[in-house]
Design a protein around this motif. Structure first.
Motif, PDB file in Angstrom:
ATOM      1  N   ALA A 120       8.376  12.510  -8.969  1.00 54.30           N
ATOM      2  CA  ALA A 120       6.966  12.750  -8.658  1.00 54.30           C
ATOM      3  C   ALA A 120       6.150  13.014  -9.914  1.00 54.30           C
ATOM      4  CB  ALA A 120       6.843  13.922  -7.699  1.00 54.30           C
ATOM      5  N   ALA A 121       6.729  13.737 -10.872  1.00 54.08           N
ATOM      6  CA  ALA A 121       6.005  14.062 -12.104  1.00 54.08           C
ATOM      7  C   ALA A 121       5.636  12.799 -12.882  1.00 54.08           C
ATOM      8  CB  ALA A 121       6.844  14.988 -12.974  1.00 54.08           C
ATOM      9  N   ILE A 122       6.543  11.838 -12.920  1.00 52.67           N
ATOM     10  CA  ILE A 122       6.255  10.565 -13.602  1.00 52.67           C
ATOM     11  C   ILE A 122       5.088   9.861 -12.937  1.00 52.67           C
ATOM     12  CG2 ILE A 122       7.175   8.259 -14.111  1.00 52.67           C
ATOM     13  CD1 ILE A 122       9.958   9.589 -14.304  1.00 52.67           C
ATOM     14  N   LEU A 123       5.096   9.846 -11.621  1.00 52.73           N
ATOM     15  CA  LEU A 123       4.047   9.163 -10.859  1.00 52.73           C
ATOM     16  C   LEU A 123       2.699   9.865 -11.017  1.00 52.73           C
ATOM     17  CD1 LEU A 123       6.260   8.613  -7.717  1.00 52.73           C
ATOM     18  CD2 LEU A 123       5.514   6.819  -9.296  1.00 52.73           C
ATOM     19  N   LYS A 124       2.712  11.195 -10.935  1.00 53.63           N
ATOM     20  CA  LYS A 124       1.466  11.955 -11.055  1.00 53.63           C
ATOM     21  C   LYS A 124       0.885  11.851 -12.458  1.00 53.63           C
ATOM     22  CE  LYS A 124       2.568  15.348  -7.450  1.00 53.63           C
ATOM     23  NZ  LYS A 124       2.878  16.777  -7.171  1.00 53.63           N
ATOM     24  N   ASN A 177       0.858   9.371 -14.220  1.00 45.09           N
ATOM     25  CA  ASN A 177       0.169   8.082 -14.274  1.00 45.09           C
ATOM     26  C   ASN A 177      -0.919   7.966 -13.204  1.00 45.09           C
ATOM     27  OD1 ASN A 177       1.700   6.035 -16.263  1.00 45.09           O
ATOM     28  ND2 ASN A 177       3.176   7.477 -15.406  1.00 45.09           N
ATOM     29  N   HIS A 178      -1.345   9.126 -12.683  1.00 45.31           N
ATOM     30  CA  HIS A 178      -2.490   9.224 -11.769  1.00 45.31           C
ATOM     31  C   HIS A 178      -2.279   8.421 -10.487  1.00 45.31           C
ATOM     32  CE1 HIS A 178      -4.394  11.068 -15.225  1.00 45.31           C
ATOM     33  NE2 HIS A 178      -4.168   9.976 -15.938  1.00 45.31           N
ATOM     34  N   LEU A 179      -1.059   8.479  -9.966  1.00 44.40           N
ATOM     35  CA  LEU A 179      -0.759   7.837  -8.699  1.00 44.40           C
ATOM     36  C   LEU A 179      -0.697   8.882  -7.593  1.00 44.40           C
ATOM     37  CD1 LEU A 179       1.921   5.313  -9.964  1.00 44.40           C
ATOM     38  CD2 LEU A 179      -0.361   4.753  -9.112  1.00 44.40           C
ATOM     39  N   ASN A 180      -1.036   8.480  -6.393  1.00 43.26           N
ATOM     40  CA  ASN A 180      -1.179   9.388  -5.268  1.00 43.26           C
ATOM     41  C   ASN A 180       0.164   9.607  -4.574  1.00 43.26           C
ATOM     42  OD1 ASN A 180      -2.402  10.972  -3.296  1.00 43.26           O
ATOM     43  ND2 ASN A 180      -2.817   9.204  -1.978  1.00 43.26           N
ATOM     44  N   VAL A 181       0.772  10.763  -4.809  1.00 38.84           N
ATOM     45  CA  VAL A 181       2.053  11.098  -4.194  1.00 38.84           C
ATOM     46  C   VAL A 181       1.798  11.839  -2.887  1.00 38.84           C
ATOM     47  CG1 VAL A 181       4.214  12.369  -4.457  1.00 38.84           C
ATOM     48  CG2 VAL A 181       3.213  11.180  -6.430  1.00 38.84           C
ATOM     49  N   ILE A 182       2.228  11.242  -1.782  1.00 38.30           N
ATOM     50  CA  ILE A 182       2.004  11.808  -0.453  1.00 38.30           C
ATOM     51  C   ILE A 182       3.084  12.810  -0.073  1.00 38.30           C
ATOM     52  CG2 ILE A 182       1.840  11.272   2.010  1.00 38.30           C
ATOM     53  CD1 ILE A 182      -0.568  10.342   0.438  1.00 38.30           C
ATOM     54  N   LYS A 183       4.338  12.465  -0.407  1.00 38.10           N
ATOM     55  CA  LYS A 183       5.466  13.300   0.006  1.00 38.10           C
ATOM     56  C   LYS A 183       6.537  13.322  -1.080  1.00 38.10           C
ATOM     57  CE  LYS A 183       8.501  15.459   2.658  1.00 38.10           C
ATOM     58  NZ  LYS A 183       8.356  16.902   3.015  1.00 38.10           N
ATOM     59  N   ILE A 184       7.083  14.513  -1.347  1.00 34.31           N
ATOM     60  CA  ILE A 184       8.218  14.671  -2.252  1.00 34.31           C
ATOM     61  C   ILE A 184       9.373  15.239  -1.438  1.00 34.31           C
ATOM     62  CG2 ILE A 184       9.069  15.708  -4.381  1.00 34.31           C
ATOM     63  CD1 ILE A 184       6.128  16.206  -5.170  1.00 34.31           C
ATOM     64  N   LYS A 221       0.825  -1.212   0.000  1.00 33.51           N
ATOM     65  CA  LYS A 221       0.000   0.000   0.000  1.00 33.51           C
ATOM     66  C   LYS A 221       0.860   1.264   0.000  1.00 33.51           C
ATOM     67  CE  LYS A 221      -1.906   1.534   3.764  1.00 33.51           C
ATOM     68  NZ  LYS A 221      -2.739   1.728   4.970  1.00 33.51           N
ATOM     69  N   ASN A 222       1.922   1.249   0.794  1.00 35.67           N
ATOM     70  CA  ASN A 222       2.818   2.395   0.888  1.00 35.67           C
ATOM     71  C   ASN A 222       4.097   2.121   0.099  1.00 35.67           C
ATOM     72  OD1 ASN A 222       1.121   3.860   2.733  1.00 35.67           O
ATOM     73  ND2 ASN A 222       1.804   2.464   4.348  1.00 35.67           N
ATOM     74  N   PHE A 223       4.291   2.903  -0.973  1.00 39.63           N
ATOM     75  CA  PHE A 223       5.447   2.714  -1.843  1.00 39.63           C
ATOM     76  C   PHE A 223       6.488   3.804  -1.567  1.00 39.63           C
ATOM     77  CE2 PHE A 223       3.238   0.562  -5.751  1.00 39.63           C
ATOM     78  CZ  PHE A 223       2.591  -0.322  -4.897  1.00 39.63           C
ATOM     79  N   ILE A 224       7.756   3.417  -1.553  1.00 39.38           N
ATOM     80  CA  ILE A 224       8.858   4.372  -1.541  1.00 39.38           C
ATOM     81  C   ILE A 224       9.584   4.260  -2.878  1.00 39.38           C
ATOM     82  CG2 ILE A 224      11.080   4.980  -0.512  1.00 39.38           C
ATOM     83  CD1 ILE A 224      10.021   3.927   2.160  1.00 39.38           C
ATOM     84  N   ILE A 225       9.742   5.394  -3.569  1.00 37.28           N
ATOM     85  CA  ILE A 225      10.429   5.416  -4.862  1.00 37.28           C
ATOM     86  C   ILE A 225      11.366   6.618  -4.865  1.00 37.28           C
ATOM     87  CG2 ILE A 225      10.172   5.557  -7.365  1.00 37.28           C
ATOM     88  CD1 ILE A 225       7.379   4.365  -7.054  1.00 37.28           C
ATOM     89  N   THR A 226      12.661   6.377  -5.046  1.00 39.81           N
ATOM     90  CA  THR A 226      13.643   7.450  -4.902  1.00 39.81           C
ATOM     91  C   THR A 226      14.338   7.830  -6.206  1.00 39.81           C
ATOM     92  OG1 THR A 226      15.313   5.820  -4.264  1.00 39.81           O
ATOM     93  CG2 THR A 226      14.076   6.884  -2.477  1.00 39.81           C
ATOM     94  N   SER A 227      13.901   7.276  -7.321  1.00 39.71           N
ATOM     95  CA  SER A 227      14.555   7.613  -8.593  1.00 39.71           C
ATOM     96  C   SER A 227      13.542   7.626  -9.726  1.00 39.71           C
ATOM     97  CB  SER A 227      15.657   6.601  -8.923  1.00 39.71           C
ATOM     98  OG  SER A 227      15.098   5.350  -9.282  1.00 39.71           O
ATOM     99  N   GLN A 228      13.879   8.342 -10.797  1.00 42.16           N
ATOM    100  CA  GLN A 228      13.034   8.352 -11.985  1.00 42.16           C
ATOM    101  C   GLN A 228      12.974   6.969 -12.627  1.00 42.16           C
ATOM    102  OE1 GLN A 228      13.769  11.814 -14.650  1.00 42.16           O
ATOM    103  NE2 GLN A 228      15.093  12.566 -13.006  1.00 42.16           N
TER     104      GLN A 228
END
Length: 223
Positions: A86-90, A92-99, A45-52
């Protein structure tokens, strides 16, 4: 004419920024990114992604997996590093909680605000240890999922460059395997930390954008 080396291939508009400022440049890819097979657990449910790279591969996976077509996708919370990630994730309509600006900042944020949650960290095989270490010390469960491998491209240069543009710690390490740098222009503090192991003259861009690294090089070298 002063000349810089870019440790990644630049886009046409980025090359123009250098040429229009009167800087010559050489470019090559100091690292290669090789995707590897991975799965996203159903309970994640909670994803951490640190790179493009991680963001691109995760969004590709989600777009191809039918199970994400319903509510599952909307319930994903993503904690990431960098505006471009974050731009890549957004997109694709994904919910970014923190940048966050870097892994340590993100780890501190999670420790303070999500101490009772568990996380899945989608990363490369050469990830830095700051974030996992912070979460481990805080007893926050973090399942690391390798999504790609980073391979170094070792290449020797006889030319002495006035500055070298760096965009990742792996790129710094790859270049300095066989070369030295007069001035290291770095995309962020994490990259700069690695560069300081090899150079006494390290300059950090104002933002984590390629254009910002170029702008900093132009400002310092063109006087």
């Amino acid at each position: 004419m002063k000349t810089v080396l870019s440790t990644k291939k630049l886009l046409p508009n980025q090359r123009e920024l250098l040429l229009n400022a009167g800087l010559g440049f050489v470019e090559y890819d100091a690292i290669q990114i090789i995707p590897v097979p991975f799965d996203i657990p159903t309970e994640a449910k909670n994803f951490i992604i640190t790179s493009q790279n991680g963001a691109t591969l995760v969004t590709q996976y989600i777009s191809l997996d039918p199970s994400f077509s319903g509510d599952r996708k909307s319930h994903i919370n993503i904690f990431c590093v960098g505006e471009k990630t974050a731009a890549i994730l957004k997109k694709n309509h994904l919910n970014v909680i923190k940048i966050a600006q870097n892994g340590a900042e993100l780890g501190d944020f999670i420790e303070k605000n999500y101490k009772n949650e568990s996380f899945h960290y989608f990363c490369g095989n050469k990830k830095r240890d700051e974030l996992p270490t912070i979460l481990h010390k805080a007893n926050i469960l973090c399942n690391e999922i390798i999504t790609y491998e980073t391979h170094l491209t070792e290449k020797s240069f006889t030319q002495v460059f006035d500055g070298v543009l760096f965009f990742s710690p792996s790129g710094v390490h790859s270049y300095h395997t066989t070369n030295k740098s007069r001035i290291a222009f770095c995309i962020g503090e994490t990259t700069a930390f690695e560069a300081r192991k090899y150079s006494n003259h390290v300059i950090v861009a104002n933002s984590t954008r390629v254009e910002s690294v170029i702008a900093k090089a132009v400002k310092i070298l063109i006087k």
